[in-house]
Design an enzyme around this catalytic site. Structure first.
Site, PDB file in Angstrom:
ATOM      1  CG  HIS A  33      74.026 -35.300 105.831  1.00  0.00           C
ATOM      2  ND1 HIS A  33      73.596 -35.165 104.536  1.00  0.00           N
ATOM      3  CD2 HIS A  33      73.923 -34.060 106.387  1.00  0.00           C
ATOM      4  CE1 HIS A  33      73.258 -33.908 104.313  1.00  0.00           C
ATOM      5  NE2 HIS A  33      73.442 -33.218 105.419  1.00  0.00           N
ATOM      6  CB  SER A  69      71.198 -30.871 105.057  1.00  0.00           C
ATOM      7  OG  SER A  69      72.517 -30.835 104.594  1.00  0.00           O
TER       8      SER A  69
END
Length: 344
Positions: free
Chosen positions: A190, A300
């Site tokens: 992502h 992330s």
């Protein structure tokens, strides 16, 4: 799975010896233990609903028949007889997949409880929560419903660390093509979806995107375009680095560490593998590692590891490192295989 008998071979004994020799927390874990468990089950003809590391650090293999338990014990491993088979637990997760794949939910097998654990975040309310409760209830003892504070989300943020596309993420692992000196970095998919290049906090472009996969998976590969230092280590955020010498699959109950550019180093345990997560933005990822480690925005893509073994890439979670919460990770072995690269 039915069978009329089994033969415990010397190869099985060797595999079991490797399985039961899991290292204590902080030491290097046995390589790719989960894959060895699967190979053992196939070789011995045992239909195991799952496996996990108990509080003493010993690997436990679950079975549904005493005859299978005796076979595993005879080969030198610890077996535990449970009520539900792998097929029954797969049927439960399939029913969830088909009926209640709502944003803000996740599910995966808890081999200790011999159940599918369904978790709903704080955004799941009203008629959606009622429907979820109804489906879980219909599954009986094969499933249970839990709630988690906060919201399931991927953990990108504006700011420092590796920057691209207006977001901040964390570098996962430095990797290379075997037999070459070409260097790459792995991070979350992502993150890769929104950035074609990564830069340092000082603005220096250091890597260009080779490939990305999100949703379903959550990994991306960037090739280094600068001569910046790229060691095969993980930053422990205490002035030291942990060398990463190999990659493996996570096992439920295993102690793990997670490093990220926002919150630094945090530790916890693996609670599920092969977990499905429906993030609040409507995206879904499958086959994730679930843990008790906290995550925050900007973490992330960062590395999940045990000892010197790479395990995963940070995908997302709920809560933060003050209130706690869950976190989810893309298994690193899948990403390495997809791109034909290895850690070093």
């Amino acid at each position: 799975m039915s069978r009329t008998g089994s033969v415990v071979t010397s190869a099985s004994l060797v595999a079991l010896a490797a399985l039961t020799a899991l290292a204590a927390p902080g030491a290097q874990a046995a390589p790719d233990t989960a894959r060895q468990v699967a190979a053992l089950a196939t070789r011995l003809g045992v239909d195991s609903p799952g496996s996990y590391v108990d509080n003493s650090g010993q690997l436990v293999v679950t079975v549904t028949r005493e005859a299978d338990a005796a076979t595993v014990r005879a080969a030198g491993a610890r077996a535990r007889v449970v009520a539900r088979s792998a097929a029954q637990l797969r049927a439960a997760t399939a029913e969830l997949d088909h009926t209640v794949a709502f944003p803000g939910t996740s599910w995966g097998v808890d081999p200790v409880a011999d159940q599918v654990v369904v978790t709903a975040d704080s955004t799941v309310t009203g008629s959606t929560l009622d429907r979820l409760k109804s489906v879980v209830s219909a599954l009986g003892a094969a499933a249970r419903l839990e709630r988690t504070a906060g919201e399931y989300r991927t953990t990108i943020a504006g700011g420092d660390a590796i920057l691209g596309g207006g977001v901040r993420c964390s570098l996962g692992f430095n990797v290379k093509k075997p037999g070459t000196s070409t260097a790459y970095l792995l991070t979350a998919g992502h993150c890769g979806n929104v950035a074609s290049t990564w830069a340092t906090s000082g603005g220096q472009i250091i890597a260009a995107r080779v490939g990305t996969s999100f949703p379903d998976n959550d990994f991306s590969l960037f090739q280094y375009t600068s001569a910046i230092d790229r060691p095969g280590t993980v930053d422990l955020y205490d002035g030291t680095q942990r060398d990463i010498s190999g990659a493996g699959n996570a096992v439920v109950g295993q102690t793990v560490g997670r490093s990220g550019s926002t919150s630094g180093l945090h530790r916890g345990t693996v609670t599920q593998v092969n977990t499905t997560v429906h993030y609040s933005d409507g995206t879904t990822v499958n086959g994730m590692i679930a843990t008790t480690v906290c995550v925050e925005a900007g973490d992330s893509g960062g590395p999940l590891f045990a000892g010197n073994t790479a395990l995963g890439l940070t995908s997302g979670g709920s809560g933060d490192c003050t209130s706690g919460g869950q976190s989810f990770y893309q298994p690193v072995t899948e990403a390495l295989s997809a791109y034909g690269v290895s850690v070093y």
